[in-house]
Motif scaffolding. Structure first.
Motif, PDB file in Angstrom:
ATOM      1  N   GLN A  35       1.016  -1.215   0.113  1.00  0.00           N
ATOM      2  CA  GLN A  35       0.357  -0.186   0.040  1.00  0.00           C
ATOM      3  C   GLN A  35       0.931   1.227   0.103  1.00  0.00           C
ATOM      4  OE1 GLN A  35      -2.165  -0.964   3.467  1.00  0.00           O
ATOM      5  NE2 GLN A  35      -4.170  -1.406   2.113  1.00  0.00           N
ATOM      6  N   LEU A  36       1.806   1.147   0.783  1.00  0.00           N
ATOM      7  CA  LEU A  36       2.765   2.225   0.959  1.00  0.00           C
ATOM      8  C   LEU A  36       3.501   2.532  -0.592  1.00  0.00           C
ATOM      9  CD1 LEU A  36       4.088   4.298   2.446  1.00  0.00           C
ATOM     10  CD2 LEU A  36       6.138   3.069   3.030  1.00  0.00           C
ATOM     11  N   LEU A  37       3.806   1.563  -1.210  1.00  0.00           N
ATOM     12  CA  LEU A  37       4.395   1.760  -2.679  1.00  0.00           C
ATOM     13  C   LEU A  37       3.624   2.238  -3.475  1.00  0.00           C
ATOM     14  CD1 LEU A  37       6.282  -1.670  -3.059  1.00  0.00           C
ATOM     15  CD2 LEU A  37       7.383   0.527  -2.922  1.00  0.00           C
ATOM     16  N   ARG A  38       2.367   1.711  -3.517  1.00  0.00           N
ATOM     17  CA  ARG A  38       1.299   2.607  -4.413  1.00  0.00           C
ATOM     18  C   ARG A  38       0.965   3.885  -4.031  1.00  0.00           C
ATOM     19  NH1 ARG A  38      -1.834  -0.131  -7.616  1.00  0.00           N
ATOM     20  NH2 ARG A  38      -1.812  -2.347  -7.740  1.00  0.00           N
ATOM     21  N   ALA A  39       0.884   4.390  -2.588  1.00  0.00           N
ATOM     22  CA  ALA A  39       0.423   5.576  -2.258  1.00  0.00           C
ATOM     23  C   ALA A  39       1.344   6.408  -2.256  1.00  0.00           C
ATOM     24  CB  ALA A  39      -0.260   5.458  -0.832  1.00  0.00           C
ATOM     25  N   ASP A  40       2.402   6.174  -1.798  1.00  0.00           N
ATOM     26  CA  ASP A  40       3.673   7.162  -1.622  1.00  0.00           C
ATOM     27  C   ASP A  40       4.433   7.788  -2.860  1.00  0.00           C
ATOM     28  OD1 ASP A  40       5.499   8.764  -0.374  1.00  0.00           O
ATOM     29  OD2 ASP A  40       6.716   7.311   0.225  1.00  0.00           O
ATOM     30  N   GLN A  41       3.384   8.484  -3.494  1.00  0.00           N
ATOM     31  CA  GLN A  41       4.051   8.986  -4.889  1.00  0.00           C
ATOM     32  C   GLN A  41       3.748  10.335  -5.030  1.00  0.00           C
ATOM     33  OE1 GLN A  41       3.859   6.387  -8.502  1.00  0.00           O
ATOM     34  NE2 GLN A  41       2.708   5.089  -7.210  1.00  0.00           N
ATOM     35  N   GLY A  42       4.553  11.037  -6.161  1.00  0.00           N
ATOM     36  CA  GLY A  42       4.108  12.344  -6.338  1.00  0.00           C
ATOM     37  C   GLY A  42       3.371  12.652  -7.746  1.00  0.00           C
ATOM     38  N   GLY A  43       3.298  13.504  -8.126  1.00  0.00           N
ATOM     39  CA  GLY A  43       2.746  13.510  -9.433  1.00  0.00           C
ATOM     40  C   GLY A  43       3.493  12.847 -10.600  1.00  0.00           C
ATOM     41  N   LEU A  44       3.020  12.686 -11.815  1.00  0.00           N
ATOM     42  CA  LEU A  44       3.448  12.014 -12.750  1.00  0.00           C
ATOM     43  C   LEU A  44       4.509  12.794 -13.580  1.00  0.00           C
ATOM     44  CD1 LEU A  44       2.547   9.261 -13.774  1.00  0.00           C
ATOM     45  CD2 LEU A  44       1.351  10.444 -15.720  1.00  0.00           C
ATOM     46  N   ILE A  45       5.803  12.428 -13.546  1.00  0.00           N
ATOM     47  CA  ILE A  45       6.682  12.999 -14.360  1.00  0.00           C
ATOM     48  C   ILE A  45       7.398  12.172 -15.195  1.00  0.00           C
ATOM     49  CG2 ILE A  45       9.063  14.007 -13.934  1.00  0.00           C
ATOM     50  CD1 ILE A  45       8.271  14.764 -11.195  1.00  0.00           C
ATOM     51  N   GLY A  46       7.201  12.611 -16.514  1.00  0.00           N
ATOM     52  CA  GLY A  46       7.698  11.790 -17.373  1.00  0.00           C
ATOM     53  C   GLY A  46       9.342  12.158 -17.976  1.00  0.00           C
ATOM     54  N   GLN A  47       9.734  11.484 -19.023  1.00  0.00           N
ATOM     55  CA  GLN A  47      11.024  11.679 -19.603  1.00  0.00           C
ATOM     56  C   GLN A  47      10.803  12.073 -21.028  1.00  0.00           C
ATOM     57  OE1 GLN A  47      10.634   8.343 -17.959  1.00  0.00           O
ATOM     58  NE2 GLN A  47      11.086   9.962 -16.595  1.00  0.00           N
ATOM     59  N   PRO A  48      11.180  13.621 -21.275  1.00  0.00           N
ATOM     60  CA  PRO A  48      10.830  14.091 -22.583  1.00  0.00           C
ATOM     61  C   PRO A  48      11.710  13.262 -23.829  1.00  0.00           C
ATOM     62  CG  PRO A  48      12.049  15.467 -21.422  1.00  0.00           C
ATOM     63  CD  PRO A  48      11.848  14.365 -20.467  1.00  0.00           C
ATOM     64  N   LYS A  49      11.032  13.362 -25.042  1.00  0.00           N
ATOM     65  CA  LYS A  49      11.799  12.741 -26.094  1.00  0.00           C
ATOM     66  C   LYS A  49      12.814  13.864 -26.222  1.00  0.00           C
ATOM     67  CE  LYS A  49       8.434   9.539 -27.411  1.00  0.00           C
ATOM     68  NZ  LYS A  49       7.448   9.327 -28.122  1.00  0.00           N
TER      69      LYS A  49
END
Lengths: 86, 751
Positions: free
Chosen positions: B345-359
């Motif tokens: 549950q911690l692995l799922r919940a303990d995240q921030g916003g979605l940050i991608g890697q640009p092309k």
């Protein structure tokens, strides 16, 4: 940003530098080491997807991305072959 | 009885009883001082025997109190039994300290609410609010608000402003003169101090300002003048309008916030008039007074506090006012602990916003969509609040990815606090897009927008902050989970419409396709995204070009926050490169910006490579200037934060060496201070800019600066296939020909 988790970048760096560091050094020739680096470059450029695979270990998620990229390249080559055959 | 209309300038506690209220008369423009009697209530909860002991303790105190048993709403526990203590506002703080030391185990509510916020919640007035006072013999009987903090455009009082600025940074050297701008401009000699004091007193008395805006007033001017009076044993310098009060001086301090160490100089607060030090402000207000006024009007925080405190304090004040109005208890100490979670549950919940890697590489005609006030919109649209998460009511929803339930049947305290702010910002943004940039209101509206933005941004961060009264980490987790889901949905919608996503960053998404879409297509996409996510998304614009850069350490790996580009309207967007980083000397920033601006001038629809020679020529101009030392030494200053006490540096870094020089020159340093230095030849390799010795041109370590300049150039040119050694050779020796890919569309070799 999480409070207790390593970032995905850190997880991949840990894989390449620590857990698989000696593995990479033991590869017998340069082309193999280059292939290793290229595969992990694919993983690094897909950190977003790896970060969302919460139920997998980082190495499993990284391998999944590598497989997807290889499949993408196979598809691309297949497409070129098909165009040549036409 | 009298009635006076005017603007509320300042309120503060009296020493013995009630508060003082300063008003600027709307008719006569006179400045009135009134007395306000105000009784406040705070509460204690706990075992009944201890509450009875507290009752007896309070009855024995000389302070007059009214005690009663009451029931009120605690945000998490519902209605609870309390001992209510009514006391004069001026006595409350002292009395509460006594109670706390005698009964530390009890739980207290509404015990540390700022008096100014009590006034805001009770009378709906705020700093600079237009209001009507009914008074008798100088005492306020009634306050009626004629203003609304959620108006986008409003009338401000005719403030008399006095500007004071020394000729130079006093930390560098004591300035010879100071400039005072009042009804006219005065230049005053700093020495002799007696004469300066006399003239300052005369100007303040005659001009009678409402607001004194200084540069270094907190850290130097006021302490210098007041200290001189103390040393000489002469009448103290008192710039307050209320002659009964002396300025309040708060000591300097260093503090940690969000992984940074910051330094705050001492602060001088005035009574009856205000003092703002333009060099000691929260960073977001550095652009002007409008942002400070806007922030204080919305939060209710007194102007002198609001300008110097973080936006977090402002948001906290807003939420306290909402709680007081809703009759929800404000806890003295936060009590909610994190819920237990399994590792998964911690692995799922303990995240921030979605940050991608640009092309990586250059993209022409890319489009950027940004969610408008994403986190505040999530909080208000999905009713995310500490008391609604993990609750089920008649109408509930579930947080995506995490499955936490959210009660939708009653509006939460945080959504209620934020809703008017979100509405105001959407209105303001719409107005900003409608009016011309040359419109005289444009800059003011931009400052208001920045003040609002910072309050909204902090609203999310504060959900997990230790200073937040109702903090609950699961609320923080829920907000980021909603945001990730919204971003993934957006990505899918764009891909379905034939676009390629080239970058994702928390609330912004960059995408493109071969044909540039028209406005109507983009509008349809925005509507579709709004339908799917429930969140409004804005079109930031189409880029002429945008370049995403790789990591400095690994040229194969893309990083989310290193890029630069230019919109079709010519506006630049730069992130994470030298032109933006604080420790880059101004000269190098200027060089990099000049090159980017040259490329930005390329017309829409054209590729960049044919224009590279021009950009390289501009850059070479800066290289030549540096090699021949034609730039001002000041433009080579490197600024770094002192992250620890000078003695605690284990490695003798440049900043440590510069700090040692300053200490040797008798300057007092603290953690979090910004140290300025120039790189010099030989040992010790740096010269502190604020040390007495002046930097001579021949001392400057030109080769080191050249390295940094070439690196900054490489940042811009690297995606055109120009390596740093080749660029260096080309610029310094002209022995190589650059591999410029002239003509056609250019695709970097990574793809």
């Amino acid at each position: 940003m999480g409070r207790s988790q390593l970032t995905t970048t850190d997880k991949i760096n840990r894989l390449t530098n620590q857990q698989l560091g000696d593995f990479r050094r033991s590869l017998m020739n340069l082309t193999e080491r280059r292939a290793f680096d290229q595969l992990f470059a694919v993983a690094k450029n897909n950190r977003l997807a790896i970060s969302q695979a919460n139920d997998l270990l980082p190495i499993d998620a990284a391998q999944m991305i590598m497989l997807i990229d290889l499949q993408r390249q196979v598809d691309l080559l297949q497409q070129r072959l098909d165009e040549k055959d036409k | 009885m009298n009635t006076v209309d005017g603007w509320l300038l300042q309120t503060y506690l009296n020493d013995d009883q009630g508060m003082t209220v300063w008003l600027i008369d709307a008719v006569t423009e006179e400045r009135h001082m009134f007395h306000l009697e105000l009784t406040v209530t705070f509460y204690a909860a706990g075992p009944f025997p201890r509450l009875r002991q507290l009752w007896r303790f309070l009855q024995a105190q000389p302070t007059r109190v009214v005690l009663s048993r009451q029931k009120h709403t605690e945000l998490f526990a519902g209605n609870i039994d309390l001992l209510a203590i009514d006391v004069d506002v001026a006595q409350q703080k002292k009395l509460f300290q006594q109670i706390l030391s005698e009964f530390p185990e009890l739980t207290y509510y509404n015990a540390d609410v700022l008096p100014a916020l009590q006034i805001t919640s009770k009378y709906n007035v705020f700093p600079l609010a237009h209001c009507r006072l009914t008074t008798h013999n100088g005492t306020i009987l009634q306050i009626e608000s004629l203003d609304n903090p959620w108006e986008i455009e409003y009338e401000l009082p005719p403030l008399r402003l006095l500007y004071v600025e020394p000729a130079g940074d006093p930390f560098h050297a004591i300035p010879a003169t100071i400039t005072v701008q009042a009804d006219r401009q005065y230049t005053l000699n700093v020495e002799p101090t007696d004469m300066l004091l006399k003239r300052m007193r005369a100007i303040i008395n005659r001009f009678d300002p409402d607001l004194i805006v200084t540069a270094h007033g907190d850290s130097w001017l006021f302490p210098h003048l007041m200290g001189h009076c103390q040393e000489q044993g002469i009448e103290s310098f008192n710039p307050c309008r209320d002659a009964e009060k002396q300025p309040l001086v708060k000591d300097p301090m260093s503090y940690h916030t969000y992984g940074q160490i910051l330094y705050r100089a001492s602060q001088t607060y005035l009574f009856g008039r205000l003092h703002i030090d333009a060099k000691n402000l929260t960073q977001i207000y550095e652009s002007g007074l409008t942002g400070i006024f806007e922030q204080s009007r919305m939060t209710g925080l007194p102007l002198q506090d609001g300008a110097r405190k973080s936006p977090g304090a402002g948001f906290s004040a807003m939420q306290v006012v909402t709680a007081l109005r809703e009759e929800v208890l404000v806890p003295f100490r936060k009590a909610q602990a994190e819920r237990p979670k399994t590792a998964r549950q911690l692995l799922r919940a303990d995240q921030g916003g979605l940050i991608g890697q640009p092309k990586l590489g250059i993209h022409y005609g890319a489009i950027e969509f940004d969610f408008i006030s994403m986190y505040p919109a999530i909080i208000t649209n999905f009713n995310v609040s500490p008391e609604t998460v993990f609750k089920t009511g008649d109408n509930s929803s579930f947080v995506p990815q995490l499955g936490y339930s959210v009660d939708l049947s009653r509006e939460g305290l945080i959504p209620k606090t934020l809703r008017p702010l979100v509405k105001k910002r959407i209105g303001l943004k719409a107005l900003l897009t409608q009016i011309d940039k040359r419109d005289c209101r444009y800059q003011e509206l931009k400052q208001k927008n920045n003040a609002q933005k910072s309050l909204q941004t902090i609203a999310f961060g504060y959900m997990g902050h230790k200073h937040f009264k109702y903090t609950q980490i699961e609320v923080h987790e829920s907000i980021t989970a909603y945001s990730r889901e919204a971003m993934l949905l957006t990505k899918e919608i764009l891909e379905e419409a034939g676009f390629e996503t080239i970058h994702l960053y928390v609330d912004g998404i960059y995408f493109k396709k071969d044909v540039i879409p028209d406005e109507a297509e983009l509008d349809r996409l925005q509507d579709k995204i709004l339908q799917a996510t429930g969140l409004p998304i804005g079109n930031e614009g189409i880029y002429k070009w945008i370049i995403f850069l790789p990591s400095k350490e690994d040229p194969l790996a893309s990083v989310p926050n290193r890029y630069f580009g230019v919109f079709a309207n010519g506006e630049l967007k730069i992130r994470g490169i030298e032109a933006r980083t604080r420790d880059t000397p101004p000269f190098i920033k200027q060089a990099q910006l000049a090159v980017i601006e040259t490329l930005a001038a390329v017309p829409f629809g054209q590729t960049l490579p044919p224009h590279l020679p021009k950009a390289l020529a501009v850059f070479r101009g800066f290289v030549d200037k540096l090699r021949s030392c034609q730039m001002a030494a000041e433009s080579l200053i490197i600024t770094q934060v002192l992250t620890r006490d000078v003695a605690d540096y284990k490695v003798n870094t440049r900043v440590a060496r510069a700090a040692q020089q300053l200490e040797a020159a008798g300057k007092v340093l603290s953690k979090g201070m910004r140290i300025r230095y120039v790189l010099t030849r030989g040992e010790p390799g740096v010269m502190a800019w604020d040390a007495p010795a002046e930097v001579r041109p021949e001392q400057i370590d030109v080769p080191l600066y050249l390295d940094r300049l070439v690196a900054a150039g490489h940042t811009v040119f690297q995606m055109f296939g120009i390596s740093q050694p080749i660029l260096r050779d080309y610029l310094l020796h002209q022995t190589v020909q650059l591999p410029l890919p002239y003509g056609g569309s250019h695709t970097p070799k990574f793809w």
